[in-house]
Design a protein around this motif. Structure first.
Motif: not given
Length: 321
Positions: A156-158, A164-166, A171-172, A177-178
């Motif tokens: 959630a924090v990330l 603003d950096h989709p 990539r993150v 999720r994995s």
């Protein structure tokens, strides 16, 4: 009546000591059966005075303890001397047999009591181990719950920071999720086991599915072996991400496995990674890889080649757990 039967069952199984009244009643029943058996044998062999009382002493001591066993032996000896089922009279031979009978009863009672003591100690240790195992399971479940919550918080924090950096978030997000899916899988395989391909995909997925190749047929792993291999795959994948194939832009990994009879052979090959100039002293991870499969009659061979890490894991697949 049901309560009495339950008390008898628990006493006979050694789960709980029976009451004094039940122990005495059981000893009286044993003596009665032994006396009836002696009466029946007297029609064939009238000089059998004490033999039928040996089983009575054994069962009375096993059920009620050594004190009940001693009383049963004494009463059985007196019955053998006083009660006659024929014309024989109590001569010196019968008293000699009485002394022998009591000596054998003493050894029997000692053996039974020794066994009861060992059984009680074993039950105490088993109960303590079960309680410790339940506590460890509770602790592991709590740690897994907290880890899942922390991972959700990080996610959630990330997401807020990278709103603003989709491109960076794209990539993150899959890797987070994995990682969460891997934690869930490990918590499940501890109870039910899993397929080796699913386990590898869960462990290697965060590094990108185009970075690794899996070769092998579907193979279900029993729970204990699945957990052990998950720890080993996690260690190898973490090292590949830090120092090996996954740390280089063009690095690749190939994992292959074969099964012959009940032996599983897994080959871990890294290529296009950084060259290994010097191997450091074995740390916890290396020791884990070397010893983890010993309980499955297995071993691990690790080689540091110019093309990358080469690891062969061999073990026996348990038939059932």
């Amino acid at each position: 009546m049901g309560k009495l039967i339950d008390e008898f069952r628990r006493g006979w199984q050694g789960a709980a000591p029976p009451s004094l009244g039940l122990s005495i009643a059981f000893a009286v029943a044993c003596l009665l059966i032994a006396t009836l058996t002696r009466w029946a044998l007297a029609h064939v062999r009238p000089d059998v005075y004490f033999t039928p009382y040996f089983p009575a002493v054994f069962f009375a001591a096993a059920f009620g303890g050594f004190r009940i066993g001693i009383v049963t032996a004494l009463v059985g000896g007196m019955l053998g001397v006083v009660v006659n089922f024929g014309d024989a009279f109590a001569d010196r031979a019968r008293f000699a047999l009485l002394a022998l009978y009591w000596a054998v009863c003493a050894l029997t009672i000692w053996g039974v009591e020794h066994y009861r003591t060992m059984l009680a100690e074993q039950r105490r240790i088993s109960k303590r181990l079960i309680e410790e195992e339940d506590y460890r399971k509770l602790l592991v479940d709590e740690l897994q719950h907290r880890l899942k919550n922390k991972l959700s918080t990080v996610h959630a924090v990330l997401h807020q920071v990278l709103h603003d950096h989709p491109q960076v978030w794209a990539r993150v997000d899959p890797r987070l999720r994995s990682l969460a899916a891997t934690d869930d899988l490990i918590s499940r395989i501890d109870k039910a086991g899993c397929d080796i391909r699913d386990l590898l995909i869960s462990e290697l997925g965060p590094y990108g599915h185009v970075r690794f190749t899996l070769n092998g047929d579907r193979l279900f792993l029993p729970p204990k072996l699945a957990v052990t291999l998950s720890l080993m795959f996690h260690e190898l994948a973490t090292n590949a991400g830090k120092y090996g194939a996954f740390s280089a832009p063009r690095g690749l990994l190939q994992v292959s496995w074969t099964v012959s009879d009940d032996r599983l052979i897994i080959t871990w090959d890294e290529t296009e990674g950084p060259s290994v100039d010097k191997v450091s002293e074995p740390g916890f991870g290396t020791k884990l890889l070397k010893s983890a499969l010993s309980s499955f009659d297995g071993r691990t061979e690790i080689s540091y080649l110019k093309t990358g890490l080469h690891c062969i894991m061999q073990c026996r697949i348990p038939r059932s757990e």
